[in-house]
Structures are given as C-alpha cells and as structure tokens.
Design a protein around this motif. Structure first.
Motif, short mmCIF file in Angstrom:
data_model
loop_
_atom_site.label_atom_id
_atom_site.label_comp_id
_atom_site.label_asym_id
_atom_site.label_seq_id
_atom_site.Cartn_x
_atom_site.Cartn_y
_atom_site.Cartn_z
N THR A 168 -9.64 -81.44 3.41
CA THR A 168 -9.81 -82.22 2.18
C THR A 168 -9.62 -81.35 0.96
O THR A 168 -9.00 -81.77 -0.03
CB THR A 168 -11.21 -82.86 2.16
N ARG A 169 -10.13 -80.14 1.00
CA ARG A 169 -9.96 -79.21 -0.12
C ARG A 169 -8.48 -78.92 -0.38
O ARG A 169 -8.02 -78.91 -1.54
CB ARG A 169 -10.69 -77.88 0.17
N VAL A 170 -7.74 -78.69 0.68
CA VAL A 170 -6.32 -78.37 0.52
C VAL A 170 -5.56 -79.57 -0.06
O VAL A 170 -4.73 -79.43 -0.96
CB VAL A 170 -5.70 -77.93 1.87
N ALA A 171 -5.85 -80.77 0.47
CA ALA A 171 -5.20 -81.97 -0.05
C ALA A 171 -5.56 -82.19 -1.52
O ALA A 171 -4.70 -82.56 -2.34
CB ALA A 171 -5.60 -83.18 0.79
N LEU A 172 -6.83 -82.00 -1.87
CA LEU A 172 -7.26 -82.19 -3.25
C LEU A 172 -6.61 -81.18 -4.18
O LEU A 172 -6.15 -81.53 -5.28
CB LEU A 172 -8.78 -82.09 -3.34
N ILE B 205 -10.11 -84.63 -10.83
CA ILE B 205 -9.82 -85.33 -9.59
C ILE B 205 -10.90 -84.90 -8.60
O ILE B 205 -11.22 -83.72 -8.50
CB ILE B 205 -8.44 -84.95 -9.02
N SER B 206 -11.49 -85.86 -7.91
CA SER B 206 -12.55 -85.53 -6.97
C SER B 206 -12.23 -86.11 -5.60
O SER B 206 -11.46 -87.06 -5.47
CB SER B 206 -13.89 -86.09 -7.46
N ALA B 207 -12.83 -85.53 -4.57
CA ALA B 207 -12.68 -86.03 -3.20
C ALA B 207 -14.00 -85.89 -2.47
O ALA B 207 -14.69 -84.87 -2.59
CB ALA B 207 -11.58 -85.28 -2.46
N ARG B 208 -14.35 -86.91 -1.73
CA ARG B 208 -15.58 -86.89 -0.95
C ARG B 208 -15.45 -85.91 0.22
O ARG B 208 -14.42 -85.88 0.91
CB ARG B 208 -15.90 -88.28 -0.41
N VAL B 209 -16.49 -85.12 0.44
CA VAL B 209 -16.52 -84.26 1.63
C VAL B 209 -16.79 -85.17 2.82
O VAL B 209 -17.80 -85.89 2.84
CB VAL B 209 -17.62 -83.19 1.51
N ALA C 184 -14.23 -95.05 -1.47
CA ALA C 184 -13.49 -94.19 -2.40
C ALA C 184 -13.55 -92.74 -1.95
O ALA C 184 -14.49 -92.02 -2.26
CB ALA C 184 -14.05 -94.33 -3.82
N GLY C 185 -12.55 -92.32 -1.22
CA GLY C 185 -12.49 -90.94 -0.77
C GLY C 185 -11.98 -90.00 -1.84
O GLY C 185 -12.22 -88.80 -1.79
N CYS C 186 -11.25 -90.55 -2.81
CA CYS C 186 -10.69 -89.73 -3.89
C CYS C 186 -10.65 -90.54 -5.17
O CYS C 186 -10.28 -91.73 -5.16
CB CYS C 186 -9.28 -89.27 -3.52
N VAL C 187 -11.04 -89.91 -6.27
CA VAL C 187 -11.06 -90.55 -7.59
C VAL C 187 -10.28 -89.66 -8.56
O VAL C 187 -10.52 -88.45 -8.63
CB VAL C 187 -12.50 -90.75 -8.10
N ILE C 188 -9.36 -90.27 -9.31
CA ILE C 188 -8.56 -89.54 -10.28
C ILE C 188 -8.74 -90.16 -11.65
O ILE C 188 -8.63 -91.38 -11.81
CB ILE C 188 -7.06 -89.55 -9.92
N HIS C 189 -9.02 -89.33 -12.65
CA HIS C 189 -9.16 -89.79 -14.04
C HIS C 189 -8.21 -88.98 -14.89
O HIS C 189 -8.20 -87.75 -14.83
CB HIS C 189 -10.60 -89.62 -14.52
#
Length: 254
Positions: free
Chosen positions: A20-24, A44-48, A106-111
């Motif tokens: 997930t870290r690499v994708a984010l 940009i955030s991603a849920r662990v 919501a696994g990923c949020v982008i603002h």
C-alpha cells in the motif's frame, strides 16, 4: 491493486502495508507529473489494510519527494503511530480522517487544489454533465460549502454528510476530493474528474451554446462508471502508469 515489491522491505512493516505504501507513493508521483499539486498543501491518503490507521505524507514534503518509506502512519485521532517524529498537516488530517473514519470502502482519498478543480468549485452550478468524463459523475458527486481552512474537527461531520456515498466531492471555492476502493481506483477517478473540469472550462470559454446530453443518457453513463460490474477503472491503466514512473524514476518504491 497491483502488488509491488520494493527493495528491502523494512522488517517492521508487513507486506500488505508495504504494498500500500508503494502504491500510495506512486500516486503522489503521478499527481505531481500531472501538475495537480499545490506546493506541499494537499494530500493523498491510503488505509493500512486491516486497520483504522491510514498513511499520509509528512508535512513539508513535495509530492515528488514522497517514497514508501517516508509516508507517515496515523490513527483517526491524528496520532503518529509508526514511532517517527514526523509532522502532519492539520487540515490534511481533518479532511482525510473524516472520510476514512466514515467510509470503510474508502481505501484511498485524494484532495487537490488544481487550477481546473478550483475554477469549477467557484461556479454556482459546479460540474455540468457535458463531456463523457463528466457523465460518470452525474448524480454521483457531492458538494461541500467552504468554511475556511479545514482546521476544526467538527467540520468532519459536514464533510462526511456532503460526500455521502459518492466517489467524489467538490469543495466549493476550494478544490476536489475523491474516494476510491484502493489507490489505483482513486487515481482513475481523479483523472476523469480533472478531465471533466478541464473540458467544461474549455467549452465555456468559447462562449458558444453548450450541448447537454439527455438525462437518461447521463444516468446510463453514470451507472456504467466507477464501481459498476466489469468497469476497468483503476485496473487497466494503473500498471501502465507504474511503467511510466519506472522509466522516469523508481525511487518511489524505496
């Protein structure tokens, strides 16, 4: 989500979190390459996976500096829980914790504060169902009135209310927000929303009459979009985006 394996994964970070870290980190780099950044002031955030924690960039890092290893793990109360002394931007925490706390899908949020996104957010009628890209958001986009810098925790209630179950929201007089099931889908949603904003502004700038598709066509197209059965958004284009990054600079994996 594409499973990426970085060089020398730290022993104290599990494989699911590292992927997930690499994708984010890749998403941060892609948003930078697309020109949708605002110095260091959007996130940009991603849920662990398997937790209520999420990953966010350390405040002060430009998007093209973000790597898997320098992302910060925080909880829904804004506490840094990875043992680092990293600083988190308060507004970023407020906005992203609101969505992650309420939307478990919501696994990923982008603002973003892109020029096109901000311009559309300033228009009374917001995003119009003109282009094919915009059709995907017909009846599927929320609007949140501007309340000043997002520093007050109680704004989270209204952010969640206004987003609802939609994949995207326009923060009036502010910018854009999207929520995807994972990083690739969120990036795809943002891409289509950005293109919709850009196309609308270009069409309006001509001063010519605008052509609106019939409402039933708009509803049909929206139903064929994000989250629908067989929709390829995030699956087909993401590996190509990673190959593009790898050709340019693969340091996001570190």
């Amino acid at each position: 989500m594409a499973m990426l394996h970085a060089v020398q994964r730290p022993r104290d970070i599990g494989e699911a979190e590292w992927n997930t870290r690499v994708a984010l980190a890749a998403c941060y780099r892609l948003v930078h390459l697309s020109g949708w950044t605002d110095l260091v002031f959007t996130h940009i955030s991603a849920r662990v996976p398997g937790t209520d924690h999420f990953l966010l960039n350390a405040f002060g890092y430009a998007f093209d500096e973000v790597m898997a290893s320098n992302l910060v793990r925080i909880d829904l109360d804004g506490n840094v829980v990875d043992g680092s002394s990293a600083r988190i931007h308060k507004a970023g925490f407020v906005i992203h914790s609101a969505v992650h706390g309420a939307r478990h899908d919501a696994g990923c949020v982008i603002h973003t504060h892109s020029t096109a996104g901000m311009a559309i957010s300033m228009l009374k009628d917001g995003l119009l169902p003109l282009s094919q890209h915009a059709q995907f958001f017909y009846g599927r986009i929320g609007y949140h009135d501007y309340e000043g810098l997002a520093l007050e925790l109680d704004e989270r209630v209204r952010l969640v209310r206004d987003l609802g179950s939609h994949p995207a929201m326009i923060l009036r007089n502010h910018g854009l927000l999207v929520a995807g099931r994972d990083v690739p889908e969120a990036f795809s949603i943002l891409h289509h929303l950005e293109r919709a904003c850009q196309a609308q502004l270009a069409a309006m700038a001509t001063g010519a009459p605008l052509n609106f598709p019939p409402e039933d066509v708009s509803r049909k197209t929206a139903a064929q979009g994000f989250g629908s059965e067989g929709a390829p958004f995030g699956e087909v284009e993401w590996p190509a985006m990673l190959r593009r990054l790898d050709r340019l600079d693969d340091s996001y994996k570190h």
